[in-house]
Design a protein around this motif. Structure first.
Motif, PDB file in Angstrom:
ATOM      1  N   ASP A  10      -4.950   0.480  -4.001  1.00 52.31           N
ATOM      2  CA  ASP A  10      -4.544  -0.242  -5.200  1.00 52.31           C
ATOM      3  C   ASP A  10      -4.163   0.682  -6.349  1.00 52.31           C
ATOM      4  O   ASP A  10      -3.675   0.221  -7.378  1.00 52.31           O
ATOM      5  N   ASN A  11      -4.366   1.981  -6.177  1.00 53.87           N
ATOM      6  CA  ASN A  11      -3.973   2.958  -7.190  1.00 53.87           C
ATOM      7  C   ASN A  11      -2.612   3.539  -6.814  1.00 53.87           C
ATOM      8  O   ASN A  11      -2.490   4.255  -5.814  1.00 53.87           O
ATOM      9  N   PRO A  12      -1.565   3.247  -7.601  1.00 51.96           N
ATOM     10  CA  PRO A  12      -0.221   3.718  -7.238  1.00 51.96           C
ATOM     11  C   PRO A  12      -0.095   5.237  -7.210  1.00 51.96           C
ATOM     12  O   PRO A  12       0.691   5.772  -6.435  1.00 51.96           O
ATOM     13  N   ARG A  15      -1.458   6.280  -3.826  1.00 48.56           N
ATOM     14  CA  ARG A  15      -0.497   5.926  -2.771  1.00 48.56           C
ATOM     15  C   ARG A  15       0.654   6.921  -2.714  1.00 48.56           C
ATOM     16  O   ARG A  15       1.001   7.446  -1.648  1.00 48.56           O
ATOM     17  N   GLU A  16       1.242   7.168  -3.872  1.00 45.51           N
ATOM     18  CA  GLU A  16       2.391   8.064  -3.915  1.00 45.51           C
ATOM     19  C   GLU A  16       1.995   9.489  -3.570  1.00 45.51           C
ATOM     20  O   GLU A  16       2.737  10.219  -2.894  1.00 45.51           O
ATOM     21  N   LEU A  33       3.996   1.518   1.660  1.00 46.57           N
ATOM     22  CA  LEU A  33       2.859   1.628   0.746  1.00 46.57           C
ATOM     23  C   LEU A  33       2.504   0.213   0.308  1.00 46.57           C
ATOM     24  O   LEU A  33       3.365  -0.535  -0.147  1.00 46.57           O
ATOM     25  N   ASN A  35      -0.603  -2.575  -1.553  1.00 44.49           N
ATOM     26  CA  ASN A  35      -1.574  -2.595  -2.644  1.00 44.49           C
ATOM     27  C   ASN A  35      -3.001  -2.929  -2.236  1.00 44.49           C
ATOM     28  O   ASN A  35      -3.936  -2.601  -2.967  1.00 44.49           O
TER      29      ASN A  35
END
Length: 213
Positions: A10-12, A15-16, A33, A35
């Motif tokens: 849930d942390n972008p 993820r990136e 990716l 959420n």
């Protein structure tokens, strides 16, 4: 052929960041990716995914529940990657069929190697987590004193279980015991059949704690 992966967090930024790390290795193809666990389950049910890299604490559906649903309805192998080494999450993920449990503070190379091992059939759980599980369960007054019933296993099987609990791969076990990798695999299959466990990580926890998760 590249290992097909999705990342659920849930942390972008996480993820990136994970995508950048994994795509820097030619072994991986990051397909998507997402959420949360619910999106991860939906994606795995409709796409050909080798590994779902799941955070534990996510909205709507956490990584432990997502692991359960992914294992039940797809061929995707779930791997928990988290900053939280909470015992309940560890045991829940293992019980639900997670093929790996790693902390996010690992070096990129260690994450890469762990994912490759999972893809090739080896379950991964860090030594720190096995030690934490053993310590916590042994101090839990609600946990019985039951240990492994050694009469169920041959001496070879007990030796292999001990090596698995120490984190040895099949290749390393074969080298230590001077037997072939195929023979090691046969022993592991026998252990799984006798215990009703599903994979190596559960064997390790069972050996260390005397409990089936």
């Amino acid at each position: 052929m590249a290992i097909k992966i999705i990342i659920a967090d849930d942390n972008p930024f996480i993820r990136e960041g994970l995508k950048i790390i994994l795509t820097s290795y030619e072994e991986f193809d990051v397909l998507a990716l997402v959420n949360d666990g619910e999106e991860a389950v939906k994606y795995c049910r409709t796409h050909d995914v080798d590994i779902a890299l799941l955070d534990v604490r996510m909205p709507r559906m956490n990584g432990v529940e997502a692991t359960k649903q992914i294992v039940a309805s797809t061929k995707t192998k779930p791997v928990i990657l988290t900053t939280f080494d909470d015992d309940d999450y560890i045991l829940g993920a293992i019980k639900n069929g997670a093929k790996g449990y790693l902390l996010k503070n690992n070096d990129p190379e260690r994450i890469r190697d762990a994912l490759k091992s999972v893809y090739h059939g080896t379950s991964i759980i860090q030594d720190e987590m096995l030690d934490k599980i053993k310590s916590t369960l042994s101090n839990d007054q609600h946990v019985s004193e039951a240990k492994i019933d050694t009469s169920l296993f041959t001496q070879r099987e007990l030796e292999i279980m001990a090596f698995i609990a120490k984190g040895y791969s099949n290749k390393e076990i074969s080298e230590q015991m001077y037997i072939s990798g195929g023979t090691v695999a046969n022993y592991i299959t026998s252990i799984l059949d006798k215990t009703g466990l599903k994979h190596r990580t559960q064997i390790a926890v069972y050996y260390l704690t005397g409990k089936v998760y």
